[in-house]
Design a protein around this motif. Sequence first.
Motif, PDB file in Angstrom:
ATOM      1  N   UNK A  51       0.815  -1.222   0.000  1.00 56.02           N
ATOM      2  CA  UNK A  51       0.000   0.000   0.000  1.00 56.02           C
ATOM      3  C   UNK A  51       0.844   1.265   0.000  1.00 56.02           C
ATOM      4  N   UNK A  52       2.113   1.137   0.336  1.00 54.92           N
ATOM      5  CA  UNK A  52       2.998   2.309   0.362  1.00 54.92           C
ATOM      6  C   UNK A  52       3.259   2.864  -1.037  1.00 54.92           C
ATOM      7  N   UNK A  53       2.899   2.092  -2.054  1.00 60.64           N
ATOM      8  CA  UNK A  53       3.089   2.576  -3.428  1.00 60.64           C
ATOM      9  C   UNK A  53       2.088   3.663  -3.782  1.00 60.64           C
ATOM     10  N   UNK A  67      -3.341   0.068 -13.548  1.00 59.32           N
ATOM     11  CA  UNK A  67      -2.430  -0.967 -13.059  1.00 59.32           C
ATOM     12  C   UNK A  67      -2.293  -2.036 -14.128  1.00 59.32           C
ATOM     13  N   UNK A  68      -1.058  -2.442 -14.395  1.00 55.70           N
ATOM     14  CA  UNK A  68      -0.793  -3.520 -15.356  1.00 55.70           C
ATOM     15  C   UNK A  68      -0.022  -4.622 -14.647  1.00 55.70           C
ATOM     16  N   UNK A  69      -0.545  -5.839 -14.735  1.00 55.74           N
ATOM     17  CA  UNK A  69       0.122  -7.010 -14.151  1.00 55.74           C
ATOM     18  C   UNK A  69       0.365  -8.013 -15.280  1.00 55.74           C
ATOM     19  N   UNK A  97      -5.951  -8.647  -6.623  1.00 56.10           N
ATOM     20  CA  UNK A  97      -6.644  -7.656  -7.454  1.00 56.10           C
ATOM     21  C   UNK A  97      -7.592  -6.799  -6.620  1.00 56.10           C
ATOM     22  N   UNK A  98      -8.217  -7.408  -5.620  1.00 55.19           N
ATOM     23  CA  UNK A  98      -9.114  -6.636  -4.755  1.00 55.19           C
ATOM     24  C   UNK A  98      -8.341  -5.564  -4.005  1.00 55.19           C
ATOM     25  N   UNK A  99      -7.140  -5.925  -3.540  1.00 57.76           N
ATOM     26  CA  UNK A  99      -6.324  -4.944  -2.844  1.00 57.76           C
ATOM     27  C   UNK A  99      -5.867  -3.823  -3.759  1.00 57.76           C
ATOM     28  N   UNK A 100      -5.465  -4.168  -4.968  1.00 57.80           N
ATOM     29  CA  UNK A 100      -5.043  -3.163  -5.932  1.00 57.80           C
ATOM     30  C   UNK A 100      -6.210  -2.273  -6.360  1.00 57.80           C
ATOM     31  N   UNK A 101      -7.388  -2.863  -6.476  1.00 59.51           N
ATOM     32  CA  UNK A 101      -8.565  -2.101  -6.918  1.00 59.51           C
ATOM     33  C   UNK A 101      -8.897  -0.964  -5.956  1.00 59.51           C
ATOM     34  N   UNK A 102      -8.607  -1.161  -4.685  1.00 55.86           N
ATOM     35  CA  UNK A 102      -8.895  -0.125  -3.700  1.00 55.86           C
ATOM     36  C   UNK A 102      -8.027   1.113  -3.904  1.00 55.86           C
TER      37      UNK A 102
END
Length: 207
Positions: free
Chosen positions: A126-128, A134-136, A152-157
């Motif tokens: 989350x520090x990012x 976002x590209x994975x 993905x759920x974490x990144x979506x937030x």
Amino acid sequence: MNSTTAYEQRRSQIEHYFDRTAADAWARLTSNEPVGRIRATVRAGRDTMRETLLSWLPQDLRGQRVLDAGCGTGALALQAALRGAEVVAIDLSPTLVQLAKDRLVHEFSNTQGGSITFMSGDMLSPHLGHFDHVVCMDSLIHYDSDQIAEALAGLAQRTRGSMVFTFAPRTPLLALMHSAGRLFPRSDRSPSLSPVAHADLLQRMQG
């Protein structure tokens, strides 16, 4: 074992492979050096995949923040920056990140207003901060459906716009690719993929 622990263990295996076991092989694969037939096929497939993912992003990325999660040697980050994006390119392997930095010193100019910040570490940190896109690319293919959906759920937030990613589909073609992968020297093989069914992944993402 809970999903967080499983993710951390798998992440450690992937880091060890890309940073120590096969860094030289991946450096060559992602270069312009001549390679054998199998590696040439892998290289061409990765080029096509990268272009497809980039085609799903806006052509004009000026003023937008993009996370290249699992940036490897930086090819996708470069293209996003050339569109004007402020790219955060992160990978588990410090060796590959340094290689990306060394290569892009000669390839990138910020004439389009873009920038690239390279770092090694966990793409889910989350520090990012927050991102527009976002590209994975292949950074989730070694994880199972639960772990992918949770990541993905974490990144979506922390993502205002789109998230584009690849996963390893559970298909007969993947079985053929596994067979082809056995032709690589053992030291060059990546950690095994985790094939997931599209419907199962979709259900978990919607759950």
